[in-house]
Design a protein around this motif. Structure first.
Motif, PDB file in Angstrom:
ATOM      1  N   VAL A 120      10.303 -22.689 -36.641  1.00 15.45           N
ATOM      2  CA  VAL A 120      10.219 -24.205 -37.465  1.00 15.45           C
ATOM      3  C   VAL A 120      11.475 -24.559 -38.954  1.00 15.45           C
ATOM      4  CG1 VAL A 120       8.790 -25.673 -38.832  1.00 15.45           C
ATOM      5  CG2 VAL A 120       7.478 -24.000 -37.668  1.00 15.45           C
ATOM      6  N   GLU A 158      11.817 -31.043 -29.330  1.00 17.43           N
ATOM      7  CA  GLU A 158      11.747 -32.226 -30.912  1.00 17.43           C
ATOM      8  C   GLU A 158      10.589 -32.649 -31.001  1.00 17.43           C
ATOM      9  OE1 GLU A 158      15.010 -34.262 -28.207  1.00 17.43           O
ATOM     10  OE2 GLU A 158      16.332 -32.884 -28.269  1.00 17.43           O
ATOM     11  N   GLU A 159      10.073 -31.681 -31.671  1.00 17.12           N
ATOM     12  CA  GLU A 159       9.464 -32.281 -32.635  1.00 17.12           C
ATOM     13  C   GLU A 159       8.898 -31.568 -34.055  1.00 17.12           C
ATOM     14  OE1 GLU A 159       5.599 -34.721 -32.184  1.00 17.12           O
ATOM     15  OE2 GLU A 159       6.797 -34.182 -30.431  1.00 17.12           O
ATOM     16  N   ARG A 160       8.149 -32.852 -34.755  1.00 17.23           N
ATOM     17  CA  ARG A 160       7.826 -32.626 -36.495  1.00 17.23           C
ATOM     18  C   ARG A 160       6.111 -31.985 -35.850  1.00 17.23           C
ATOM     19  NH1 ARG A 160       7.633 -36.745 -37.709  1.00 17.23           N
ATOM     20  NH2 ARG A 160       5.360 -37.421 -37.954  1.00 17.23           N
ATOM     21  N   THR A 170      12.945 -24.545 -42.746  1.00 20.40           N
ATOM     22  CA  THR A 170      12.953 -25.782 -42.499  1.00 20.40           C
ATOM     23  C   THR A 170      14.304 -26.803 -44.054  1.00 20.40           C
ATOM     24  OG1 THR A 170      11.053 -25.930 -44.335  1.00 20.40           O
ATOM     25  CG2 THR A 170      10.850 -26.570 -41.958  1.00 20.40           C
ATOM     26  N   ALA A 208       1.191 -30.102 -34.510  1.00 23.65           N
ATOM     27  CA  ALA A 208       2.832 -30.739 -34.318  1.00 23.65           C
ATOM     28  C   ALA A 208       1.924 -32.220 -33.904  1.00 23.65           C
ATOM     29  CB  ALA A 208       3.411 -30.719 -32.777  1.00 23.65           C
ATOM     30  N   ALA A 209       3.309 -33.444 -34.722  1.00 23.39           N
ATOM     31  CA  ALA A 209       2.868 -34.570 -34.346  1.00 23.39           C
ATOM     32  C   ALA A 209       2.384 -35.103 -33.176  1.00 23.39           C
ATOM     33  CB  ALA A 209       4.013 -35.839 -34.367  1.00 23.39           C
ATOM     34  N   THR A 242      15.574 -33.160 -38.544  1.00 18.93           N
ATOM     35  CA  THR A 242      16.074 -33.622 -40.442  1.00 18.93           C
ATOM     36  C   THR A 242      17.430 -32.667 -40.674  1.00 18.93           C
ATOM     37  OG1 THR A 242      13.683 -34.937 -40.583  1.00 18.93           O
ATOM     38  CG2 THR A 242      14.814 -33.297 -41.927  1.00 18.93           C
ATOM     39  N   ASP A 298      12.246 -28.571 -33.349  1.00 25.01           N
ATOM     40  CA  ASP A 298      13.086 -28.932 -34.225  1.00 25.01           C
ATOM     41  C   ASP A 298      13.096 -30.573 -34.432  1.00 25.01           C
ATOM     42  OD1 ASP A 298      15.824 -30.329 -35.149  1.00 25.01           O
ATOM     43  OD2 ASP A 298      16.674 -29.255 -33.624  1.00 25.01           O
ATOM     44  N   ASP A 299      12.684 -31.163 -35.534  1.00 24.14           N
ATOM     45  CA  ASP A 299      12.546 -32.381 -35.799  1.00 24.14           C
ATOM     46  C   ASP A 299      13.779 -33.366 -36.169  1.00 24.14           C
ATOM     47  OD1 ASP A 299      13.248 -32.614 -38.314  1.00 24.14           O
ATOM     48  OD2 ASP A 299      11.108 -32.530 -39.244  1.00 24.14           O
ATOM     49  N   ALA A 343       9.525 -29.612 -46.411  1.00 22.02           N
ATOM     50  CA  ALA A 343       8.099 -29.409 -45.716  1.00 22.02           C
ATOM     51  C   ALA A 343       7.215 -29.011 -46.533  1.00 22.02           C
ATOM     52  CB  ALA A 343       9.082 -28.937 -44.278  1.00 22.02           C
ATOM     53  N   GLU A 389       3.364 -30.545 -38.611  1.00 23.97           N
ATOM     54  CA  GLU A 389       3.116 -31.824 -39.691  1.00 23.97           C
ATOM     55  C   GLU A 389       1.789 -30.661 -40.572  1.00 23.97           C
ATOM     56  OE1 GLU A 389       0.476 -35.380 -37.980  1.00 23.97           O
ATOM     57  OE2 GLU A 389       2.570 -36.021 -37.973  1.00 23.97           O
TER      58      GLU A 389
END
Length: 310
Positions: free
Chosen positions: A20, A88-90, A120, A105-106, A47, A44-45, A241, A92
């Motif tokens: 993450v 390419e996702e956050r 993170t 994931a989001a 950020t 990888d979101d 995070a 949560e």
């Protein structure tokens, strides 16, 4: 990355190691996992702590490379390894259920993993001075190794009394003059070799004449200015995070996750790399691109060893 054929792939996925964070630590961890043909998913979101930095320095063979270019090259190189997937996702939330880690994931999917590498990073809390956020990562920085050389021969400012002795000593051979802006704070009593010191409150900082104009509260309500080529500060660090809290990981007094010499946290199967974690013997994270990448390699290796032992 494997999925249960009886389960909707967008709902439930599985991998051996979930990584993450898509900065240097996470990218290196994913590369190391790919090199040994271990299934890994890198989240990888988008950020990044150094998102405002135009060029990174003190990175061998990449001195002066834009961080975005560094990440793009690393992501391209990961495509050579079939066992590594980049999302390419956050993420949560992360929880451990019956010895497996569930990452939500989001987009609504859940990934299960046998081990997790957290990379993170941290969030910088800057001094509450108007204008400082707009200059952060450019004319305002925290690391002389990363940003000092470009100010060679210039007048350099340090904001804050507590960090002044350390930073002024490091900048002594770079700057033509060091100016300490205490912002009303008391300087350490045992500091003998002091440079120029301004004790007024700092009202604002702004870009001016290629450098930074520091606006000070003068006598009788009048404002006075100090012009410097760049300004160094020491931000407060916070986990960027919620995963350390969600997983109940032990923290150091700095707020960084406590790890041992093999990047292991207080929870089995969870490893940390980069600015978010450090050894108990360190006062704070050893924040640099090179250190983060090295920590990512170590965390991935330790995660692989944990898979082999079970």
């Amino acid at each position: 990355m494997d999925s249960d054929p009886n389960t909707d792939q967008r709902t439930q996925l599985h991998t051996e190691v979930a990584v993450v964070g898509g900065g240097p630590a996470g990218l290196q961890a994913a590369l190391s996992l790919g090199r040994i043909h271990r299934d890994a998913v890198l989240f990888d979101d988008g950020t990044y702590r150094n998102a405002t930095v135009s060029h990174m320095h003190n990175v061998v063979a990449h001195d002066g490379t834009p961080p975005a270019e560094f990440r793009t090259d690393a992501r391209r190189q990961l495509t050579a390894y079939d066992t590594v997937t980049v999302r390419e996702e956050r993420v949560e939330a992360i929880e451990e259920v019956d010895g497996a880690f569930h990452l939500r994931a989001a987009d609504g999917t859940t990934l299960t993993a046998r081990a997790v590498v957290l990379a993170t990073g941290v969030r910088d809390e800057l001094p509450p001075v108007p204008g400082i956020e707009q200059l952060w990562g450019d004319l305002v920085a925290h690391c002389p190794f990363c940003h000092g050389h470009e100010l060679s021969g210039g007048r350099v400012g340090i904001l804050g009394a507590a960090v002044a002795p350390h930073l002024s000593a490091m900048l002594g051979r770079i700057a033509s003059e060091v100016v300490v802006l205490t912002d009303g704070e008391e300087l350490p009593a045992d500091w003998q070799d002091r440079p120029t010191v301004r004790t007024e409150r700092v009202v604002a900082v702004e870009r001016h004449d290629g450098g930074v104009r520091v606006v000070l509260a003068g006598a009788d309500g009048e404002q006075v200015h100090e012009q410097v080529a760049g300004l160094f500060v020491r931000p407060a660090l916070h986990q960027s995070a919620p995963f350390a809290e969600q997983l109940g990981l032990e923290l150091n007094p700095s707020g960084g996750v406590r790890i041992d010499e093999f990047a292991r946290t207080s929870r089995e199967g969870v490893f940390c790399a980069g600015d978010m974690a450090h050894l108990a013997a360190y006062p704070m994270p050893m924040a640099s691109v090179v250190a983060a990448a090295a920590a990512g390699q170590l965390a991935a290796s330790a995660a692989i060893m944990s898979l082999l032992s079970h």
